[in-house]
Structures are given as structure tokens and as C-alpha cells.
Write an enzyme that holds these catalytic residues in place. Structure first.
Site, PDB file in Angstrom:
ATOM      1  N   ARG A  91      35.615  25.413   6.688  1.00  0.00           N
ATOM      2  CA  ARG A  91      36.490  26.596   6.736  1.00  0.00           C
ATOM      3  C   ARG A  91      37.918  26.263   6.295  1.00  0.00           C
ATOM      4  O   ARG A  91      38.615  27.101   5.729  1.00  0.00           O
ATOM      5  CB  ARG A  91      36.470  27.233   8.122  1.00  0.00           C
ATOM      6  CG  ARG A  91      35.071  27.731   8.510  1.00  0.00           C
ATOM      7  CD  ARG A  91      35.099  28.768   9.600  1.00  0.00           C
ATOM      8  NE  ARG A  91      33.782  28.878  10.232  1.00  0.00           N
ATOM      9  CZ  ARG A  91      32.762  29.566   9.733  1.00  0.00           C
ATOM     10  NH1 ARG A  91      32.884  30.208   8.590  1.00  0.00           N
ATOM     11  NH2 ARG A  91      31.609  29.609  10.370  1.00  0.00           N
ATOM     12  N   ARG A 130      19.896  31.562  15.293  1.00  0.00           N
ATOM     13  CA  ARG A 130      19.097  32.230  16.331  1.00  0.00           C
ATOM     14  C   ARG A 130      17.791  32.770  15.752  1.00  0.00           C
ATOM     15  O   ARG A 130      16.797  32.915  16.467  1.00  0.00           O
ATOM     16  CB  ARG A 130      19.929  33.348  16.978  1.00  0.00           C
ATOM     17  CG  ARG A 130      21.033  32.763  17.900  1.00  0.00           C
ATOM     18  CD  ARG A 130      22.267  33.590  17.900  1.00  0.00           C
ATOM     19  NE  ARG A 130      23.290  33.164  18.836  1.00  0.00           N
ATOM     20  CZ  ARG A 130      24.292  32.298  18.531  1.00  0.00           C
ATOM     21  NH1 ARG A 130      24.378  31.748  17.337  1.00  0.00           N
ATOM     22  NH2 ARG A 130      25.195  31.979  19.439  1.00  0.00           N
ATOM     23  N   GLY A 145      27.505  22.246  15.378  1.00  0.00           N
ATOM     24  CA  GLY A 145      27.782  22.413  16.803  1.00  0.00           C
ATOM     25  C   GLY A 145      26.860  23.452  17.425  1.00  0.00           C
ATOM     26  O   GLY A 145      26.421  23.313  18.572  1.00  0.00           O
ATOM     27  N   GLN A 147      28.385  29.348  22.298  1.00  0.00           N
ATOM     28  CA  GLN A 147      27.412  28.254  22.210  1.00  0.00           C
ATOM     29  C   GLN A 147      26.965  27.834  23.606  1.00  0.00           C
ATOM     30  O   GLN A 147      25.778  27.602  23.855  1.00  0.00           O
ATOM     31  CB  GLN A 147      28.028  27.083  21.444  1.00  0.00           C
ATOM     32  CG  GLN A 147      28.299  27.428  19.985  1.00  0.00           C
ATOM     33  CD  GLN A 147      28.918  26.288  19.205  1.00  0.00           C
ATOM     34  OE1 GLN A 147      29.373  25.300  19.775  1.00  0.00           O
ATOM     35  NE2 GLN A 147      28.951  26.432  17.894  1.00  0.00           N
ATOM     36  N   SER A 176      32.937  30.475  25.154  1.00  0.00           N
ATOM     37  CA  SER A 176      32.063  29.827  24.173  1.00  0.00           C
ATOM     38  C   SER A 176      30.685  30.460  24.149  1.00  0.00           C
ATOM     39  O   SER A 176      29.927  30.388  25.116  1.00  0.00           O
ATOM     40  CB  SER A 176      31.931  28.334  24.483  1.00  0.00           C
ATOM     41  OG  SER A 176      30.892  27.792  23.704  1.00  0.00           O
ATOM     42  N   ASP A 202      36.707  31.578  14.570  1.00  0.00           N
ATOM     43  CA  ASP A 202      36.482  30.841  13.313  1.00  0.00           C
ATOM     44  C   ASP A 202      37.403  31.302  12.180  1.00  0.00           C
ATOM     45  O   ASP A 202      37.421  30.694  11.116  1.00  0.00           O
ATOM     46  CB  ASP A 202      35.024  31.009  12.854  1.00  0.00           C
ATOM     47  CG  ASP A 202      34.062  30.267  13.768  1.00  0.00           C
ATOM     48  OD1 ASP A 202      34.507  29.336  14.460  1.00  0.00           O
ATOM     49  OD2 ASP A 202      32.880  30.633  13.785  1.00  0.00           O
ATOM     50  N   ARG A 246      32.633  15.704  18.988  1.00  0.00           N
ATOM     51  CA  ARG A 246      32.922  16.993  19.653  1.00  0.00           C
ATOM     52  C   ARG A 246      32.429  16.989  21.112  1.00  0.00           C
ATOM     53  O   ARG A 246      31.437  16.324  21.441  1.00  0.00           O
ATOM     54  CB  ARG A 246      32.294  18.141  18.853  1.00  0.00           C
ATOM     55  CG  ARG A 246      32.963  18.256  17.485  1.00  0.00           C
ATOM     56  CD  ARG A 246      32.402  19.362  16.649  1.00  0.00           C
ATOM     57  NE  ARG A 246      32.693  20.674  17.205  1.00  0.00           N
ATOM     58  CZ  ARG A 246      32.229  21.806  16.706  1.00  0.00           C
ATOM     59  NH1 ARG A 246      31.435  21.781  15.635  1.00  0.00           N
ATOM     60  NH2 ARG A 246      32.526  22.955  17.246  1.00  0.00           N
ATOM     61  N   LYS A 262      36.968  22.145  17.028  1.00  0.00           N
ATOM     62  CA  LYS A 262      35.980  22.676  16.074  1.00  0.00           C
ATOM     63  C   LYS A 262      35.540  21.538  15.142  1.00  0.00           C
ATOM     64  O   LYS A 262      35.712  20.379  15.468  1.00  0.00           O
ATOM     65  CB  LYS A 262      36.580  23.856  15.313  1.00  0.00           C
ATOM     66  CG  LYS A 262      36.801  25.076  16.190  1.00  0.00           C
ATOM     67  CD  LYS A 262      35.471  25.632  16.675  1.00  0.00           C
ATOM     68  CE  LYS A 262      35.635  26.769  17.642  1.00  0.00           C
ATOM     69  NZ  LYS A 262      34.371  27.142  18.277  1.00  0.00           N
TER      70      LYS A 262
HETATM   71  C1  S3P Z   1      29.107  30.017  17.356  1.00  0.00           C
HETATM   72  C2  S3P Z   1      30.045  30.104  18.330  1.00  0.00           C
HETATM   73  C3  S3P Z   1      31.448  29.673  18.162  1.00  0.00           C
HETATM   74  C4  S3P Z   1      31.815  29.490  16.699  1.00  0.00           C
HETATM   75  C5  S3P Z   1      30.744  28.785  15.923  1.00  0.00           C
HETATM   76  C6  S3P Z   1      29.424  29.524  16.001  1.00  0.00           C
HETATM   77  C7  S3P Z   1      27.726  30.450  17.646  1.00  0.00           C
HETATM   78  O1  S3P Z   1      31.638  28.448  18.832  1.00  0.00           O
HETATM   79  O2  S3P Z   1      33.023  28.790  16.593  1.00  0.00           O
HETATM   80  O3  S3P Z   1      31.098  28.668  14.545  1.00  0.00           O
HETATM   81  O4  S3P Z   1      26.923  30.603  16.708  1.00  0.00           O
HETATM   82  O5  S3P Z   1      27.417  30.659  18.832  1.00  0.00           O
HETATM   83  P1  S3P Z   1      32.018  28.418  20.397  1.00  0.00           P
HETATM   84  O6  S3P Z   1      31.061  29.280  21.060  1.00  0.00           O
HETATM   85  O7  S3P Z   1      31.890  27.009  20.848  1.00  0.00           O
HETATM   86  O8  S3P Z   1      33.426  28.917  20.436  1.00  0.00           O
END
Ligand code: S3P
Length: 432
Positions: free
Chosen positions: A390, A25, A92, A165, A163, A315, A120, A342
Site C-alpha cells: 500500500r 473468507r 496477516g 482479524q 481488529s 488500510d 507482526r 501493519k
Molecule cells: C483485515 C483487517 C484489517 C486490515 C487488513 C485486512 C481483514 O486488519 O488492516 O488489511 O481482512 O480482516 P486488522 O483487523 O488487524 O486491523
């Protein structure tokens, strides 16, 4: 990589690198702000470097110095069409966040990734973006994605999956969309995007209702540049915390760790297990809570965690499972469905590798049961990681307690923690 038993415990002050989520970010938000931002203590790992490269490809001036990154943002509309597809490696977070950001730009992009990222699910981000009018073509719901840049329409979106993300991708799309967008998450997830955007002066408001929250974004408002000091990563700290807990004669202190309450489930779980962990010098920096963490060897009990806890520590289940496998009684972790999608099928790999290490575990309906009272000798010391960082670090920690393990494909550790082996060995670990 081989991991052997430590005979001296895990000790000292450990320097944990910058938080991975906040580091991503810290590239994305300054790149669309209007001015110069200096970012200190950013994580220089493979995943974050993919995000840096993507923004360089889109014409953002990013200067990398030894301990700083300087970003010259030129505003919400300043990104340029990249000359080639954007390759995002294993990341991801880069893929989901950039899909949202790029859906509202005035150029088209193609996003690609490595084998793991290309397997994914991406419909979880493209479907809600479609509700805003986005046009994204997937390959059967996966990468490569063709993102057609266009003006989106503000709307109210409900996110079913837990999520950050997905939520963050939608927030980034809403930033460059006229009017007010409302994003409802049914389960609260890490809120680093919202916190950072507030410090950049974005018009964003969060309302919390029990376990859910609503994020209201007023789009097309300039972001004011800010310098960022990235706090250290709790997810990376987790490997040292558990290593110190399960090995005798250990005492470590980790400084300036981000303990954001949307992400601190591991600390809550370990406390329930009777861990000797002290949180010291707690303070708030740029909206994020940071503290020093002291950990001493502990006799752990097993514990039962419900699915809401899974959202606060998604995580950390590989390393928490390692802790549970060395406790005095059984543990039961519920609602681990998301672990299946994941960087690897983490639920399967935790179960498989624990059993190969002689540690009893069972999966039922995506719930994980671990019973250390049934532990035996190591069955097969080869740890299968499927290139998941991990999983690799978690079983390196287990090796420090139970005996020599061979961690396959351990190069993946550079995804999030390139200096892990050095730091672990300095603290008393035996990785080679
Ligand atoms: C993350 C959100 C998580 C996490 C990933 C980092 C992020 O994933 O597992 O390692 O930086 O927003 P999800 O939001 O898909 O669960």
C-alpha cells in the site's frame, strides 16, 4: 518502479479486482462448509494464494479455473493435518484467521510467514484464544506459531483492540466449539466474516451498541454451501480515486465496488475534503453493499479525522495522506497507533516519504499532521516501502502528480493488486 507525472489525467472505466478481505473468507468458509461452492471474481493476489495453498495442504479440494475457484467443502471437522508447516507469506489476515480456525481442530499445525509477517504481533489473537482453552506457542509473541488443535470451551470474550482479524479468528474458533460463544468488540470493525457466515446459514447474531458490537455464535452447526461473487475492493479502488482527484482532467468510473459501512471511511473523509465523488447503482448482494463510483478531478481541502474514523479506513491512510498532501489546507489524522503494526510501520513510512517528496508532515503521539501550504520541491525521489504494497501504490499515485519518483521494492504490489501498473497506465498513468 518509476512513476512520472501524467499529462492527460486519469480516465476511463477501471476494472478493480476482487476484495482481498472477502476473497480470504471466500476460501476459508466454503472449505469448512458441507458441499460445493463456486467463487467468482476472487482476487488472485499473493496473499489470497497463500490462503488457497494452506487449505489445499489441509486436504481441501480446490479447483482453480481462469475466472472461478471451485471448492468442495466436507464440513467443519473435515480438515486434515498438513504434511508440513503452513507458510502464509505476507498475509496477516491468513495468519490471524487461521490461528483461530486451527486452534479448535483435532490436529496440530505450525504457521510461518515472510520477514514482515514474522515481525507482526500475534499475541493479540493467541491471548483471547487462550481464554477459550487454546494452546498456542509463539516465538516471543510472533511467528512461527505452534497451534495445538483441541476442543475449546465456549465463553464470553472482550476484544480491546480494533481488529477484524482478531474478531474473525475468534468467530472461526467458536464455529467448531460446542455451545454459545460471545465475542464483544469495543470498536466496530469490518464485518465480512459475520455477513458471509449468515449467508452460509451459520447460527450467528450481531448486536450493535453505539461504537461497539457483540457477536453471538452457536457452534458445531453445519454450514450450507453457497456460491460467492466477490465484489471489487474499495481499498484497491482508493489508489485510482485519489489519483483522479489530484490530477487535472480526470474522470473515472469504478464498477461494483464493496462499500460496506464498516469500511467506507475513505469515502466519508474525501467527501469532507470536498471531493467530487458520486455513488451510483447502490445495491445489496449477499449482505454486502456494492455500488459504482464516479470520480472527477477536485480541489481538495484538508480535514481533521478522529480516532473512530481510523477504524473505518485503517488500510487507506497511506493514500489518504497523499490526497491530503495535495490539498489547499492542512489535515490532522488522529489515533493511528495500529498503522505501526501493519505490513510495515506505515505511520513512519508515510511521514518519511512525504517529507522526502517535499510534502510537509509531522507525527505527534501517533497523530499525523500534513500541511501542504509548507510543501517544497522533491528532496529525494527514492521511496522507501519496506516491501509494503500500500505504501508502494500510494507513492506511485503521488508521482503521477508531483514528478518522477522511484518506488523501491514495488514487487510487493502483487500482495493485493497484481494488475495495478497495467490498469494505472491504461487510465493515463506513467509507471515503468
Ligand atoms: C483485515 C483487517 C484489517 C486490515 C487488513 C485486512 C481483514 O486488519 O488492516 O488489511 O481482512 O480482516 P486488522 O483487523 O488487524 O486491523
Amino acid at each position: 518502479m518509476f512513476s512520472e507525472q501524467t499529462n492527460i489525467g486519469i480516465n476511463g472505466f477501471i476494472r478493480i479486482p476482487g476484495d482481498k478481505s472477502i476473497s480470504h473468507r471466500s476460501i476459508i468458509i466454503p472449505s469448512i462448509s458441507s458441499g460445493i461452492c463456486e467463487i467468482s471474481n476472487i482476487l488472485k493476489s499473493d496473499d489470497v494464494l497463500q490462503t488457497i495453498n494452506a487449505f489445499k495442504e489441509m486436504g481441501v479440494q480446490i479447483k482453480e479455473e481462469s475466472n472461478k475457484v471451485i471448492i468442495n467443502g466436507k464440513g467443519l471437522q473435515s480438515l486434515k493435518k498438513p504434511k508440513k508447516e503452513l507458510y502464509l507469506g505476507n498475509s496477516g489476515t491468513s495468519a490471524r484467521l487461521l490461528t483461530g480456525l486451527l486452534a479448535s481442530q483435532n490436529f496440530d499445525t505450525v504457521l510461518t510467514g515472510d520477514k514482515s509477517l514474522s515481525s507482526r504481533p500475534m499475541k493479540r489473537i493467541t491471548n483471547p484464544l487462550t481464554e477459550m482453552g487454546a494452546e498456542i506457542i509463539t516465538q516471543d509473541g510472533k511467528l512461527p506459531l505452534f497451534v495445538k488443535g483441541k476442543s475449546l470451551k465456549n465463553c464470553k470474550i472482550q476484544i480491546e483492540l480494533p481488529s477484524a482479524q482478531i474478531k474473525s479468528g475468534l468467530i472461526l474458533a467458536a464455529l467448531n466449539t460446542e455451545g454459545t460463544s460471545c465475542i464483544n468488540e469495543q470498536h466496530i470493525t469490518r464485518d465480512h466474516t459475520e455477513i458471509m457466515l449468515k449467508t452460509f446459514g451459520a447460527e450467528i447474531e450481531t448486536k450493535k451498541y453505539g461504537n461497539s458490537s457483540e457477536i453471538i455464535v452457536n457452534g458445531k452447526k453445519n454450514l450450507t454451501p453457497k456460491n460467492i461473487d466477490v465484489p471489487a475492493d474499495l481499498s484497491s479502488s482508493a489508489f485510482f480515486i485519489v489519483a483522479a482527484l489530484i490530477n487535472k482532467n480526470s474522470n473515472i468510473t469504478l464498477e461494483n465496488i464493496n462499500i460496506n459501512p464498516t469500511r467506507n471511511g475513505l469515502l466519508i473523509a474525501l467527501e469532507k475534503m470536498g471531493a467530487n465523488i458520486k455513488i451510483l447503482n447502490q445495491k445489496t448482494r449477499a449482505g454486502e453493499i456494492v455500488a459504482d463510483i464516479n470520480v472527477k478531478s477536485s480541489e481538495l481541502n484538508g480535514c481533521e479525522l478522529n480516532q473512530e474514523m481510523a477504524k473505518l479506513m485503517i488500510d487507506e491512510f497511506p493514500i489518504l495522506s497523499v490526497a491530503a498532501s495535495q490539498a489547499n489546507s492542512a489535515s490532522y489524522f488522529k489515533g493511528l497507533d495500529e498503522l505501526r503494526v501493519k505490513e510495515s510501520d506505515r505511520l513512519e513510512l508515510i511521514h518519511h516519504n512525504l517529507n522526502m517528496c517535499g510534502c510537509f508532515s509531522e507525527i505527534k503521539d501517533n497523530n499525523l499532521f500534513i500541511n501542504p501550504l509548507k510543501n517544497k520541491e522533491i528532496v529525494n525521489p527514492e521511496i522507501r516501502t519496506d516491501f509494503d504494497h500500500r505504501i508502494a501504490m500510494s507513492f506511485a499515485v503521488l508521482g503521477s502528480k508531483i514528478g518522477k519518483l522511484h518506488i523501491n521494492e514495488s514487487d510487493s504490489i502483487s500482495t493485493s493488486f497484481p494488475s495495478f501498473a497495467d490498469q494505472f497506465n491504461k487510465a493515463g498513468g506513467k509507471l515503468s
